[in-house]
Design an enzyme around this catalytic site. Sequence first.
Site, PDB file in Angstrom:
ATOM      1  CG  HIS A   1       6.858   2.243  -4.402  1.00 25.76           C
ATOM      2  ND1 HIS A   1       6.488   3.330  -3.671  1.00 25.76           N
ATOM      3  CD2 HIS A   1       5.717   1.841  -5.039  1.00 25.76           C
ATOM      4  CE1 HIS A   1       5.196   3.592  -3.865  1.00 25.76           C
ATOM      5  NE2 HIS A   1       4.711   2.686  -4.694  1.00 25.76           N
TER       6      HIS A   1
ATOM      7  CD  GLU B   1       8.540   4.180  -0.915  1.00 22.72           C
ATOM      8  OE1 GLU B   1       8.511   4.532  -2.115  1.00 22.72           O
ATOM      9  OE2 GLU B   1       7.635   3.521  -0.391  1.00 22.72           O
TER      10      GLU B   1
ATOM     11  CB  ALA C   1      -0.932  -0.035   1.202  1.00 25.69           C
ATOM     12  NE  ARG C   2       1.655   5.824  -2.090  1.00 20.79           N
ATOM     13  CZ  ARG C   2       1.561   5.115  -3.221  1.00 20.79           C
ATOM     14  NH1 ARG C   2       1.851   3.828  -3.222  1.00 20.79           N
ATOM     15  NH2 ARG C   2       1.187   5.696  -4.342  1.00 20.79           N
TER      16      ARG C   2
HETATM   17  P1  NAD Z   1      -8.565   1.352  -4.979  1.00 23.27           P
HETATM   18  O1  NAD Z   1      -9.109   2.714  -4.829  1.00 23.27           O
HETATM   19  O2  NAD Z   1      -9.024   0.523  -6.133  1.00 23.27           O
HETATM   20  O3  NAD Z   1      -8.881   0.509  -3.653  1.00 23.27           O
HETATM   21  C1  NAD Z   1      -8.622   0.927  -2.347  1.00 23.27           C
HETATM   22  C2  NAD Z   1      -9.653   0.290  -1.439  1.00 23.27           C
HETATM   23  O4  NAD Z   1      -9.318   0.502  -0.068  1.00 23.27           O
HETATM   24  C3  NAD Z   1     -11.054   0.854  -1.666  1.00 23.27           C
HETATM   25  O5  NAD Z   1     -11.936  -0.217  -1.871  1.00 23.27           O
HETATM   26  C4  NAD Z   1     -11.345   1.595  -0.367  1.00 23.27           C
HETATM   27  O6  NAD Z   1     -12.703   1.593  -0.063  1.00 23.27           O
HETATM   28  C5  NAD Z   1     -10.537   0.759   0.613  1.00 23.27           C
HETATM   29  N1  NAD Z   1     -10.265   1.415   1.898  1.00 23.27           N
HETATM   30  C6  NAD Z   1      -9.981   2.701   2.164  1.00 23.27           C
HETATM   31  N2  NAD Z   1      -9.774   2.866   3.488  1.00 23.27           N
HETATM   32  C7  NAD Z   1      -9.945   1.657   4.068  1.00 23.27           C
HETATM   33  C8  NAD Z   1      -9.868   1.162   5.404  1.00 23.27           C
HETATM   34  N3  NAD Z   1      -9.604   1.982   6.422  1.00 23.27           N
HETATM   35  N4  NAD Z   1     -10.069  -0.158   5.612  1.00 23.27           N
HETATM   36  C9  NAD Z   1     -10.349  -0.987   4.604  1.00 23.27           C
HETATM   37  N5  NAD Z   1     -10.461  -0.585   3.314  1.00 23.27           N
HETATM   38  C10 NAD Z   1     -10.264   0.722   3.058  1.00 23.27           C
HETATM   39  O7  NAD Z   1      -7.008   1.506  -4.988  1.00 23.27           O
HETATM   40  P2  NAD Z   1      -5.926   0.387  -5.392  1.00 23.27           P
HETATM   41  O8  NAD Z   1      -5.568   0.509  -6.818  1.00 23.27           O
HETATM   42  O9  NAD Z   1      -6.383  -0.926  -4.864  1.00 23.27           O
HETATM   43  O10 NAD Z   1      -4.663   0.904  -4.568  1.00 23.27           O
HETATM   44  C11 NAD Z   1      -4.713   0.988  -3.152  1.00 23.27           C
HETATM   45  C12 NAD Z   1      -3.483   1.730  -2.666  1.00 23.27           C
HETATM   46  O11 NAD Z   1      -2.344   0.909  -2.894  1.00 23.27           O
HETATM   47  C13 NAD Z   1      -3.210   3.028  -3.442  1.00 23.27           C
HETATM   48  O12 NAD Z   1      -3.852   4.125  -2.832  1.00 23.27           O
HETATM   49  C14 NAD Z   1      -1.717   3.143  -3.398  1.00 23.27           C
HETATM   50  O13 NAD Z   1      -1.322   3.911  -2.294  1.00 23.27           O
HETATM   51  C15 NAD Z   1      -1.229   1.713  -3.240  1.00 23.27           C
HETATM   52  N6  NAD Z   1      -0.626   1.152  -4.472  1.00 23.27           N
HETATM   53  C16 NAD Z   1       0.636   0.687  -4.415  1.00 23.27           C
HETATM   54  C17 NAD Z   1       1.224   0.124  -5.543  1.00 23.27           C
HETATM   55  C18 NAD Z   1       2.630  -0.421  -5.490  1.00 23.27           C
HETATM   56  O14 NAD Z   1       3.297  -0.490  -6.515  1.00 23.27           O
HETATM   57  N7  NAD Z   1       3.119  -0.832  -4.351  1.00 23.27           N
HETATM   58  C19 NAD Z   1       0.511   0.049  -6.755  1.00 23.27           C
HETATM   59  C20 NAD Z   1      -0.802   0.532  -6.772  1.00 23.27           C
HETATM   60  C21 NAD Z   1      -1.373   1.076  -5.623  1.00 23.27           C
END
Ligand code: NAD
Length: 309
Positions: free
Chosen positions: A275, A256, A226-227
């Site tokens: 990342h 990072e 995630a982050r």
């Molecule tokens: P997305 O918007 O499709 O999904 C995120 C989900 O998390 C949503 O369904 C939202 O409702 C849910 N959510 C928010 N707060 C929450 C909580 N407190 N408890 C449970 N669920 C909660 O986004 P995504 O594409 O799945 O990406 C998610 C995050 O992952 C991004 O915001 C980004 O920071 C990170 N990411 C990282 C990489 C990587 O290369 N490591 C790649 C893509 C995304």
Amino acid sequence: MEVSSIAVDESVSTVFPPEVLRDALAETVDTAVVDAGIDSLEAYDAVVTMAYHESYLDDVNWIHSIQAGVDRFPFDELREHGVVLTNSSGIHGPAVGETVVGYMLSFARRLLPGVKSQTKREWSPPEWDEAYTLAGERCCIVGLGTLGRGVADRASALGLDIVGVRRSGEPLDGVQTVYTPDDLQTAIRDSKFVVLAVPLVDETHHLISTEEFAAMRDDAILINVARGPVVDQEALVDALDAGVLGGAALDVFEAEPLPEKSPLWESEDVLVTPHCAGFTEDYYRNVTDLVQKNLTQIDAGEELVNRVV
Ligand code: NAD
């Protein structure tokens, strides 16, 4: 809003060469690679970027982030300046899903210690009871959006039992039990793998800290795609040192690049990736498709997809 020219900020080079995105977009709009830290963007209506630059506020009407996470963008200021922000949510499920099952296999099949031994030219097979298979292990996915579902599909194909945490708590196909964030500790308690796939917002900052490590199994593996700040990194290092956590696979960090002095580099049971869980040769094509879809939406006077601000 009218968009006839789009700048590609050179910051996207963290993921792919800016020129490949410029060339793909050039079929539809005027476009060029710029460095918004140096160049003016006044000649452009929009920018596709990884970084945020303050000059965007006055120069463009629309920013498209090549990442799903937009925690680096100042939502209120963008709103005040009438700048629209869209993100790349929706494109990372397959790549991150495969990366996460790769992490799981590295731990279960002892590939991680195997590679560490190889770099030292050591022939050291695992103890008879160290290796395991994934089928029947429980995996808790926190956040069931694009990433979470990408992980769920692939992990369930390998026979893992999937549970998850979702704000609505509503059931989801392929997820045996869905918990709400209030029940996070119950959700993670019996899981061999805990996968973090939530955006970084106030309520997810340090979502996993000392109490959560205490609630988790001593042999659990934490996976963070995630982050970084979703995990209290100091508490993570303490949990690993104290042996109350089995290991971690980390793609993201509080700072990072991960500083050279971080103890995480040397921890036996930690897999560090820089990342790149979402990297794929198709990345720029997926971003192009999103931007082109939104150009069509703009022409039709419709709401932009993946609009954040
Ligand atoms: P997305 O918007 O499709 O999904 C995120 C989900 O998390 C949503 O369904 C939202 O409702 C849910 N959510 C928010 N707060 C929450 C909580 N407190 N408890 C449970 N669920 C909660 O986004 P995504 O594409 O799945 O990406 C998610 C995050 O992952 C991004 O915001 C980004 O920071 C990170 N990411 C990282 C990489 C990587 O290369 N490591 C790649 C893509 C995304």
